[in-house]
Design a protein around this motif. Structure first.
Motif, PDB file in Angstrom:
ATOM      1  N   TYR A   1       0.682  -1.246  -0.082  1.00 34.16           N
ATOM      2  CA  TYR A   1       0.164   0.118  -0.037  1.00 34.16           C
ATOM      3  C   TYR A   1       0.847   1.282  -0.160  1.00 34.16           C
ATOM      4  O   TYR A   1       2.032   1.461   0.732  1.00 34.16           O
ATOM      5  CB  TYR A   1      -0.937   0.078   1.294  1.00 34.16           C
ATOM      6  CG  TYR A   1      -1.776  -1.065   1.433  1.00 34.16           C
ATOM      7  CD1 TYR A   1      -3.215  -1.036   0.832  1.00 34.16           C
ATOM      8  CD2 TYR A   1      -1.479  -2.163   2.551  1.00 34.16           C
ATOM      9  CE1 TYR A   1      -3.963  -2.151   0.886  1.00 34.16           C
ATOM     10  CE2 TYR A   1      -2.450  -3.223   2.688  1.00 34.16           C
ATOM     11  CZ  TYR A   1      -3.618  -3.164   1.991  1.00 34.16           C
ATOM     12  OH  TYR A   1      -4.730  -4.087   2.067  1.00 34.16           O
TER      13      TYR A   1
ATOM     14  N   LEU B   1      -0.105   5.190   1.446  1.00 31.47           N
ATOM     15  CA  LEU B   1      -1.121   5.977   2.072  1.00 31.47           C
ATOM     16  C   LEU B   1      -0.600   7.262   2.006  1.00 31.47           C
ATOM     17  O   LEU B   1       0.227   7.699   2.172  1.00 31.47           O
ATOM     18  CB  LEU B   1      -1.226   5.278   3.558  1.00 31.47           C
ATOM     19  CG  LEU B   1      -1.191   3.768   3.834  1.00 31.47           C
ATOM     20  CD1 LEU B   1      -1.341   3.783   5.232  1.00 31.47           C
ATOM     21  CD2 LEU B   1      -2.301   3.370   2.876  1.00 31.47           C
TER      22      LEU B   1
ATOM     23  N   TYR C   1      -5.346   7.394   4.045  1.00 31.99           N
ATOM     24  CA  TYR C   1      -5.047   6.721   5.476  1.00 31.99           C
ATOM     25  C   TYR C   1      -6.637   6.288   5.814  1.00 31.99           C
ATOM     26  O   TYR C   1      -6.688   5.118   6.571  1.00 31.99           O
ATOM     27  CB  TYR C   1      -4.539   7.469   6.431  1.00 31.99           C
ATOM     28  CG  TYR C   1      -2.999   7.780   6.457  1.00 31.99           C
ATOM     29  CD1 TYR C   1      -2.001   7.073   6.933  1.00 31.99           C
ATOM     30  CD2 TYR C   1      -2.598   8.939   5.471  1.00 31.99           C
ATOM     31  CE1 TYR C   1      -0.889   7.243   6.732  1.00 31.99           C
ATOM     32  CE2 TYR C   1      -1.120   9.264   5.425  1.00 31.99           C
ATOM     33  CZ  TYR C   1      -0.227   8.404   6.169  1.00 31.99           C
ATOM     34  OH  TYR C   1       1.060   8.566   6.043  1.00 31.99           O
TER      35      TYR C   1
ATOM     36  N   TRP D   1      -7.900   3.015   4.428  1.00 33.38           N
ATOM     37  CA  TRP D   1      -6.980   1.954   4.880  1.00 33.38           C
ATOM     38  C   TRP D   1      -7.432   1.592   6.225  1.00 33.38           C
ATOM     39  O   TRP D   1      -7.582   0.461   6.574  1.00 33.38           O
ATOM     40  CB  TRP D   1      -5.546   2.417   4.985  1.00 33.38           C
ATOM     41  CG  TRP D   1      -4.460   1.283   5.168  1.00 33.38           C
ATOM     42  CD1 TRP D   1      -3.962   0.165   4.199  1.00 33.38           C
ATOM     43  CD2 TRP D   1      -3.983   0.859   6.610  1.00 33.38           C
ATOM     44  NE1 TRP D   1      -3.225  -0.599   5.055  1.00 33.38           N
ATOM     45  CE2 TRP D   1      -3.299  -0.264   6.310  1.00 33.38           C
ATOM     46  CE3 TRP D   1      -4.141   1.563   7.737  1.00 33.38           C
ATOM     47  CZ2 TRP D   1      -2.505  -0.817   7.303  1.00 33.38           C
ATOM     48  CZ3 TRP D   1      -3.544   1.040   8.953  1.00 33.38           C
ATOM     49  CH2 TRP D   1      -2.789  -0.183   8.788  1.00 33.38           C
TER      50      TRP D   1
ATOM     51  N   CYS E   1       4.026   5.249   3.779  1.00 36.36           N
ATOM     52  CA  CYS E   1       3.118   6.362   4.491  1.00 36.36           C
ATOM     53  C   CYS E   1       3.567   7.843   3.994  1.00 36.36           C
ATOM     54  O   CYS E   1       4.787   8.111   4.226  1.00 36.36           O
ATOM     55  CB  CYS E   1       3.271   6.399   6.013  1.00 36.36           C
ATOM     56  SG  CYS E   1       2.500   4.809   6.711  1.00 36.36           S
TER      57      CYS E   1
END
Length: 605
Positions: free
Chosen positions: A95, A97, A182, A185, A210
């Motif tokens: 991922y 984010l 975020y 997720w 992130c």
């Protein structure tokens, strides 16, 4: 050119893969860059090294990598290249984010251009139902009671084939790399996964990147911090009047809320919140009735009135409201009532946000528990140890990418003579206002911004400056006013934007901002009960957070390697901040600071 993945992946579990070494990883990076970005692509200084070091550390067992990546260092390409190597050569999935939809849109453009087999997805509210025109969370299938993706596919297969959200979701499930917010997720990992378990569409993946990572703890905190506002009651009454035969339930709920407002005892507050949750669940019957009625109207092709649409909105709001308070009560019961913070402004005691002061619990249970390898990237990470402590992890490697910008024409002038602390602001504010007025006059015909720290300081500044300068100032009062003020500011040649929230998320490139003034060091307000409680637990956090705000603010006016912007800091409290959070500021930043006397700006001062 390699046409297949690393051979040893065929013989071992990918969780046991060891790094082949930096040289081999660099070869893999070059292949991904050639295949995805083209033969003319060149990495920016230190960018390729950051990619290789991150991958090498992850494969060697270091779970967390911190990258301090200044503006202009190519953060999105760094993230995409890391993901490209891991998916291409190590059979991993992951991922990325992002903190807001603007950043999501930037990634979407890059993914579409360079990695079309990957996916970018937003929250359900960003996709419109083709049947009834509401967002997907209130779409026709949802109003008919479909709770899961499986229900929709089974009951409405033809609709699912055309639905924008379902189609994007299907692609996201198959993609090796998914870019999402975020918030999306956190919902998938903490709510959907708990409900669907092995059938959950977005389970834990091999790595999580992130972006804008300095916001991470705040995002997690806000996600699990429900609120009560006075206008909630009107929405509840709307639901009861239209879908529920119960004349007393809203009065009962309102009574509980008044009790919560009146007490400061955490044990009592928790008891009231549990009672509140029990009463709120009664509204679910009314929500279900309204959904059925709206769905029937849609089936019969009846036009939906403004009142119908308002009802659907209120149903969606209250479902989220009920769910968020249920989650919060479970969190507080797990960590203890000493971690409950009833956060409100003394002037509006019935407008409450409920926080959990134990952020380590929130981070470990709701973030780290759902991640394997993690990379945290931001232009304003600050000091790595402080960031790791804030995010509740210890095993990490830190990478500091130096800025390639030329700051020769972008000094930071600091006058330490006048502190605007609570006790000294009344005496020193007229002198600071005089400095600001003189500085604005120095930049006649140019645009600038003034970061005031609060609306009160902004309004007081207006009162102190003369008419000629006052005409150049653009002041705003709230979020909506800020948006309008910024748009107006962009079309003027000599205006100065004034306000308390010009710290981050804004880009004033080139001539949009040639000077900026930090009127007040932006310490978080201690009137905020959560801020005060957190400062009491971790005083270092308070000054470090302020340092990050300074770094964010100073970066608003320098957005590319040819840009320049002169910064002035007029609050003497900055000296105290430097003493307490010196490590948060980069060497580049510190070298730019020039301490000057007030007479440098006002000769006769």
């Amino acid at each position: 050119m390699f046409q297949e993945k690393v051979v040893y992946l065929q013989q071992m579990d990918k969780n046991n893969i060891k790094s082949p070494g930096i040289d081999k990883i660099n070869e893999q990076i070059d292949i991904v860059a050639m295949e995805s970005f083209g033969p003319t692509f060149r990495f920016r200084p230190n960018q390729k090294e950051a990619v290789a070091t991150t991958i090498d550390n992850w494969l060697n067992g270091t779970d967390n990598v911190i990258i301090s990546a200044p503006t202009g260092s190519g953060k999105s390409i760094t993230a995409l290249t890391i993901a490209g190597v891991l998916t291409r050569f190590y059979d991993m999935t992951g991922y990325i984010l992002a903190s807001d939809l603007n950043l999501i849109d930037q990634y979407s453009r890059d993914v579409e251009k360079y990695f079309p087999n990957w996916s970018v997805i937003k929250g359900q509210q960003n996709y419109q139902c083709l049947v009834n025109g509401f967002n997907f969370s209130s779409g026709a299938c949802k109003l008919k009671g479909c709770k899961s993706y499986g229900d929709i596919m089974k009951k409405f297969p033809e609709c699912a084939c055309e639905c924008p959200y379902i189609q994007e979701r299907e692609k996201a499930m198959r993609a090796d790399l998914l870019v999402c917010t975020y918030s999306f997720w956190l919902i998938q990992q903490n709510l959907v996964k708990a409900l669907l378990r092995e059938q959950a569409p977005f389970n834990e993946r091999d790595f999580t990147i992130c972006d804008e990572a300095h916001k991470l703890v705040g995002i997690v905190q806000n996600h699990f911090s429900p609120s009560m506002k006075p206008d909630d009651i009107g929405k509840m009454k709307n639901i009861v009047e239209s879908g529920l035969d119960n004349d007393t339930i809203v009065d009962e709920i309102e009574l509980i809320r008044r009790k919560i407002v009146a007490t400061s005892d955490n044990a009592s507050i928790l008891d009231y919140l549990e009672e509140y949750n029990s009463k709120m669940k009664v509204l679910n019957d009314g929500i279900d009735t309204i959904k059925r009625d709206i769905s029937l109207k849609t089936d019969q092709n009846e036009p939906l009135s403004k009142e119908d649409r308002s009802l659907v909105y209120n149903c969606e709001f209250l479902e989220n409201h009920i769910s968020s308070f249920s989650d919060y009560v479970e969190i507080i019961k797990s960590v203890g009532i000493q971690n409950l913070v009833k956060n409100y402004d003394d002037s509006t005691p019935d407008n409450i946000i409920f926080n959990c002061i134990n952020e380590s619990y929130l981070m470990n249970k709701h973030f780290h528990a759902h991640c394997k390898n993690k990379m945290y990237m931001s232009a304003t990470i600050g000091e790595a140890d402080a960031f790791a402590k804030e995010c509740s992890f210890s095993n990490y490697h830190s990478i500091d990418i130096p800025s390639t910008f030329d700051f020769t024409n972008s000094p930071i002038f600091y006058i330490p003579d006048y502190r605007l602390s609570y006790k000294e602001k009344e005496q020193n504010l007229p002198k600071v206002a005089e400095l600001i007025e003189a500085t604005i006059n120095m930049y006649a015909g140019k645009r600038g911004i003034i970061q005031t720290g609060s609306y009160q300081f902004a309004k007081q500044l207006i009162d102190y400056v003369g008419p000629a300068v006052r005409q150049r100032l653009i002041l705003y009062d709230d979020t909506k006013g800020k948006t309008e003020a910024i748009e107006y500011f962009k079309y003027c040649n000599d205006k100065v934007l004034v306000g308390p929230s010009l710290i981050e998320g804004l880009s004033f490139d080139d001539d949009l901002c040639r000077f900026q003034i930090i009127m007040k060091v932006p310490y978080p307000s201690l009137a905020d009960k959560f801020v005060k409680a957190k400062k009491n637990i971790n005083p270092e956090w308070y000054s470090n957070t302020t340092a990050i705000s300074i770094l964010q603010g100073v970066g608003r006016g320098i957005r590319n390697e040819h840009d320049w912007c002169v910064t002035f800091i007029f609050d003497g409290c900055y000296s105290y901040l430097m003493q307490n959070s010196y490590k948060m500021f980069s060497d580049d930043f510190i070298r730019r600071i020039q301490v000057i006397p007030p007479t440098s700006i006002i000769p006769n001062n």
